[in-house]
Scaffold this motif. Structure first.
Motif, mmCIF file in Angstrom:
data_model
loop_
_atom_site.group_PDB
_atom_site.id
_atom_site.type_symbol
_atom_site.label_atom_id
_atom_site.label_comp_id
_atom_site.label_asym_id
_atom_site.label_seq_id
_atom_site.Cartn_x
_atom_site.Cartn_y
_atom_site.Cartn_z
ATOM 1 N N ASP A 36 109.076 -31.067 82.511
ATOM 2 C CA ASP A 36 108.596 -32.393 82.118
ATOM 3 C C ASP A 36 109.632 -33.445 82.508
ATOM 4 N N VAL A 91 107.667 -26.755 80.944
ATOM 5 C CA VAL A 91 106.351 -26.935 80.326
ATOM 6 C C VAL A 91 105.859 -25.548 79.917
ATOM 7 N N ILE A 92 105.480 -25.400 78.653
ATOM 8 C CA ILE A 92 105.073 -24.106 78.106
ATOM 9 C C ILE A 92 103.550 -23.994 78.095
ATOM 10 N N ASN A 93 103.044 -22.854 78.577
ATOM 11 C CA ASN A 93 101.622 -22.562 78.535
ATOM 12 C C ASN A 93 101.248 -22.242 77.093
ATOM 13 N N GLN A 94 100.246 -22.925 76.554
ATOM 14 C CA GLN A 94 99.874 -22.756 75.149
ATOM 15 C C GLN A 94 99.329 -21.361 74.850
ATOM 16 N N LYS A 95 98.640 -20.739 75.819
ATOM 17 C CA LYS A 95 98.072 -19.413 75.587
ATOM 18 C C LYS A 95 99.119 -18.310 75.619
ATOM 19 N N THR A 96 99.944 -18.328 76.655
ATOM 20 C CA THR A 96 100.884 -17.223 76.857
ATOM 21 C C THR A 96 102.274 -17.486 76.277
ATOM 22 N N LYS A 97 102.549 -18.741 75.911
ATOM 23 C CA LYS A 97 103.859 -19.146 75.390
ATOM 24 C C LYS A 97 104.988 -18.921 76.410
ATOM 25 N N PRO A 150 106.779 -20.244 80.266
ATOM 26 C CA PRO A 150 106.855 -21.448 81.101
ATOM 27 C C PRO A 150 105.839 -21.397 82.244
ATOM 28 N N LYS A 151 105.255 -22.553 82.558
ATOM 29 C CA LYS A 151 104.308 -22.631 83.661
ATOM 30 C C LYS A 151 105.064 -22.593 84.984
ATOM 31 N N GLY A 178 104.651 -23.182 89.178
ATOM 32 C CA GLY A 178 103.803 -23.811 90.181
ATOM 33 C C GLY A 178 104.601 -24.158 91.426
#
Length: 74
Positions: free
Chosen positions: A45, A51-57, A59-60, A62
């Protein structure tokens, strides 16, 4: 120039220096534009926090533009 999607080069060009050589050759043909080296990295960010993925907890991850480190180049 037909608006093709971003594509990953083969494993043969996986290092930045090889990708740079490929880009130089491709530019000489005149049939390309907007060539840039990108790498998979953790998305951050504005504060530099991952940035943390809400489902897997986790980091995203890309594609981000590759910026060569000045210390490594010298």
């Amino acid at each position: 120039m037909a608006g093709e999607k971003v594509k990953q080069l083969s494993q043969m060009f996986d290092a930045p220096q090889y990708a740079q050589q490929f880009m130089e050759l491709a530019r000489k043909t005149g049939k390309c534009r907007d060539l840039r080296i990108r790498a998979k990295a953790v998305i951050t960010d504005a504060k530099g926090e991952p940035v943390i993925n809400q489902k897997t907890k986790m980091p995203k991850v890309g594609w981000t533009d590759f910026i060569p480190d000045i210390a490594k180049v010298a």
